[in-house]
Design a protein around this motif. Structure first.
Motif, PDB file in Angstrom:
ATOM      1  N   ARG A 189     -11.853 -54.336 -13.668  1.00 36.99           N
ATOM      2  CA  ARG A 189     -13.005 -53.513 -13.292  1.00 36.99           C
ATOM      3  C   ARG A 189     -13.391 -53.689 -11.828  1.00 36.99           C
ATOM      4  O   ARG A 189     -14.439 -53.233 -11.401  1.00 36.99           O
ATOM      5  N   GLY A 190     -12.562 -54.414 -11.069  1.00 33.24           N
ATOM      6  CA  GLY A 190     -12.853 -54.606  -9.652  1.00 33.24           C
ATOM      7  C   GLY A 190     -13.772 -55.773  -9.344  1.00 33.24           C
ATOM      8  O   GLY A 190     -14.190 -55.938  -8.200  1.00 33.24           O
ATOM      9  N   LEU A 191     -14.080 -56.593 -10.336  1.00 36.50           N
ATOM     10  CA  LEU A 191     -14.996 -57.704 -10.101  1.00 36.50           C
ATOM     11  C   LEU A 191     -14.384 -58.771  -9.201  1.00 36.50           C
ATOM     12  O   LEU A 191     -15.067 -59.301  -8.315  1.00 36.50           O
ATOM     13  N   GLY A 192     -13.122 -59.110  -9.418  1.00 41.40           N
ATOM     14  CA  GLY A 192     -12.461 -60.093  -8.557  1.00 41.40           C
ATOM     15  C   GLY A 192     -12.443 -59.623  -7.114  1.00 41.40           C
ATOM     16  O   GLY A 192     -12.730 -60.388  -6.186  1.00 41.40           O
ATOM     17  N   THR A 193     -12.139 -58.354  -6.918  1.00 38.90           N
ATOM     18  CA  THR A 193     -12.150 -57.766  -5.577  1.00 38.90           C
ATOM     19  C   THR A 193     -13.531 -57.880  -4.949  1.00 38.90           C
ATOM     20  O   THR A 193     -13.679 -58.309  -3.801  1.00 38.90           O
ATOM     21  N   ALA A 194     -14.554 -57.505  -5.706  1.00 32.07           N
ATOM     22  CA  ALA A 194     -15.922 -57.553  -5.179  1.00 32.07           C
ATOM     23  C   ALA A 194     -16.357 -58.985  -4.869  1.00 32.07           C
ATOM     24  O   ALA A 194     -17.057 -59.226  -3.882  1.00 32.07           O
ATOM     25  N   LEU A 195     -15.946 -59.933  -5.688  1.00 27.81           N
ATOM     26  CA  LEU A 195     -16.294 -61.332  -5.442  1.00 27.81           C
ATOM     27  C   LEU A 195     -15.627 -61.854  -4.170  1.00 27.81           C
ATOM     28  O   LEU A 195     -16.263 -62.525  -3.354  1.00 27.81           O
ATOM     29  N   VAL A 196     -14.342 -61.539  -3.990  1.00 26.55           N
ATOM     30  CA  VAL A 196     -13.637 -61.979  -2.778  1.00 26.55           C
ATOM     31  C   VAL A 196     -14.257 -61.313  -1.549  1.00 26.55           C
ATOM     32  O   VAL A 196     -14.460 -61.965  -0.517  1.00 26.55           O
ATOM     33  N   GLU A 197     -14.578 -60.024  -1.639  1.00 25.96           N
ATOM     34  CA  GLU A 197     -15.222 -59.338  -0.516  1.00 25.96           C
ATOM     35  C   GLU A 197     -16.556 -60.005  -0.159  1.00 25.96           C
ATOM     36  O   GLU A 197     -16.856 -60.210   1.018  1.00 25.96           O
ATOM     37  N   ALA A 198     -17.358 -60.334  -1.161  1.00 22.37           N
ATOM     38  CA  ALA A 198     -18.663 -60.956  -0.902  1.00 22.37           C
ATOM     39  C   ALA A 198     -18.491 -62.323  -0.254  1.00 22.37           C
ATOM     40  O   ALA A 198     -19.200 -62.659   0.705  1.00 22.37           O
ATOM     41  N   ALA A 199     -17.548 -63.108  -0.758  1.00 22.40           N
ATOM     42  CA  ALA A 199     -17.319 -64.440  -0.197  1.00 22.40           C
ATOM     43  C   ALA A 199     -16.797 -64.353   1.235  1.00 22.40           C
ATOM     44  O   ALA A 199     -17.243 -65.100   2.120  1.00 22.40           O
ATOM     45  N   ALA A 200     -15.865 -63.440   1.496  1.00 21.89           N
ATOM     46  CA  ALA A 200     -15.307 -63.294   2.841  1.00 21.89           C
ATOM     47  C   ALA A 200     -16.362 -62.790   3.829  1.00 21.89           C
ATOM     48  O   ALA A 200     -16.445 -63.277   4.959  1.00 21.89           O
ATOM     49  N   GLU A 201     -17.181 -61.850   3.392  1.00 21.92           N
ATOM     50  CA  GLU A 201     -18.242 -61.329   4.259  1.00 21.92           C
ATOM     51  C   GLU A 201     -19.251 -62.437   4.580  1.00 21.92           C
ATOM     52  O   GLU A 201     -19.697 -62.577   5.709  1.00 21.92           O
ATOM     53  N   HIS A 202     -19.597 -63.232   3.604  1.00 21.38           N
ATOM     54  CA  HIS A 202     -20.518 -64.357   3.806  1.00 21.38           C
ATOM     55  C   HIS A 202     -19.924 -65.331   4.824  1.00 21.38           C
ATOM     56  O   HIS A 202     -20.627 -65.804   5.717  1.00 21.38           O
ATOM     57  N   ALA A 203     -18.647 -65.618   4.684  1.00 27.40           N
ATOM     58  CA  ALA A 203     -17.991 -66.564   5.596  1.00 27.40           C
ATOM     59  C   ALA A 203     -17.992 -66.055   7.030  1.00 27.40           C
ATOM     60  O   ALA A 203     -18.338 -66.795   7.957  1.00 27.40           O
ATOM     61  N   THR A 204     -17.632 -64.806   7.237  1.00 24.60           N
ATOM     62  CA  THR A 204     -17.594 -64.289   8.608  1.00 24.60           C
ATOM     63  C   THR A 204     -19.000 -64.148   9.185  1.00 24.60           C
ATOM     64  O   THR A 204     -19.217 -64.401  10.368  1.00 24.60           O
ATOM     65  N   ARG A 205     -19.959 -63.768   8.338  1.00 26.32           N
ATOM     66  CA  ARG A 205     -21.347 -63.649   8.803  1.00 26.32           C
ATOM     67  C   ARG A 205     -21.899 -65.009   9.250  1.00 26.32           C
ATOM     68  O   ARG A 205     -22.742 -65.082  10.124  1.00 26.32           O
ATOM     69  N   HIS A 206     -21.386 -66.075   8.667  1.00 26.74           N
ATOM     70  CA  HIS A 206     -21.837 -67.420   9.026  1.00 26.74           C
ATOM     71  C   HIS A 206     -20.940 -68.089  10.063  1.00 26.74           C
ATOM     72  O   HIS A 206     -21.010 -69.294  10.268  1.00 26.74           O
ATOM     73  N   GLY A 207     -20.082 -67.318  10.717  1.00 27.74           N
ATOM     74  CA  GLY A 207     -19.356 -67.811  11.876  1.00 27.74           C
ATOM     75  C   GLY A 207     -17.935 -68.281  11.665  1.00 27.74           C
ATOM     76  O   GLY A 207     -17.327 -68.819  12.594  1.00 27.74           O
ATOM     77  N   ALA A 208     -17.374 -68.096  10.502  1.00 30.58           N
ATOM     78  CA  ALA A 208     -15.989 -68.524  10.287  1.00 30.58           C
ATOM     79  C   ALA A 208     -15.038 -67.619  11.063  1.00 30.58           C
ATOM     80  O   ALA A 208     -15.067 -66.396  10.918  1.00 30.58           O
ATOM     81  N   ALA A 209     -14.232 -68.237  11.907  1.00 32.89           N
ATOM     82  CA  ALA A 209     -13.249 -67.487  12.687  1.00 32.89           C
ATOM     83  C   ALA A 209     -12.021 -67.144  11.850  1.00 32.89           C
ATOM     84  O   ALA A 209     -11.330 -66.166  12.121  1.00 32.89           O
ATOM     85  N   HIS A 210     -11.756 -67.956  10.837  1.00 32.78           N
ATOM     86  CA  HIS A 210     -10.604 -67.756   9.947  1.00 32.78           C
ATOM     87  C   HIS A 210     -11.083 -67.884   8.513  1.00 32.78           C
ATOM     88  O   HIS A 210     -11.861 -68.781   8.193  1.00 32.78           O
TER      89      HIS A 210
END
Length: 155
Positions: free
Chosen positions: A102-123
């Motif tokens: 249902r796309g939940l795994g995709t949405a979870l990875v997107e949320a985690a990656a967005e959180h990481a970049t928003r908090h300054g992760a370069a990689h």
């Protein structure tokens, strides 16, 4: 479905999902409660370095999770315009089998990656299962010939 950042109120649900992901079965209440207490203590000491995201069904039940760990790249030598460097690693993405596709795994990875970049992760890296590699690639993750790893020998 709703994706949101997990709070300490979600620890029992996260513990249950980790139990199912690891053991392949739902734990009895006593085992889950004991593990939830341990997870809560662990997370209390790592709140600055680890964040969890949950997927909730329409009735509010937690049916999926993803964790992101922030990794300071120290004691790396500072570089001009990069004295503090941060990476992030997405870990333990899991969706209950009856809610997959249902796309939940995709949405979870997107949320985690967005959180990481928003908090300054370069990689941002993700530890994928073989089945999840195509999904992660569609989200922009790619293999890198420069990123190498080794596994400690088992004794």
């Amino acid at each position: 479905m709703l994706i949101s950042r997990a709070t300490t109120a979600d620890v029992v649900d996260l513990a249950q999902l980790l139990y199912v992901d690891t053991a392949g079965e739902v734990g009895d209440d006593e085992a889950v409660d004991e593990f939830a207490a341990e997870l809560g203590r662990w997370w209390a000491h790592r709140g600055d370095s680890h964040a969890a995201f949950v997927a909730r069904s329409t009735d509010g039940e937690v049916v999926g999770m993803a964790w992101v760990a922030f990794v300071p790249r120290v004691p790396r030598v500072p570089r001009p315009r990069a004295t503090g460097r941060l990476s992030a690693d997405i870990q333990t993405v899991f969706v209950r089998s009856d809610h997959r596709g249902r796309g939940l795994g995709t949405a979870l990875v997107e949320a985690a990656a967005e959180h990481a970049t928003r908090h300054g992760a370069a990689h941002v890296t993700v530890h994928s299962s073989r089945r999840a590699v195509p999904v992660d690639e569609r989200l922009g993750f790619a293999s890198s010939p420069q990123l190498l790893r080794t596994t400690a020998p088992r004794t």
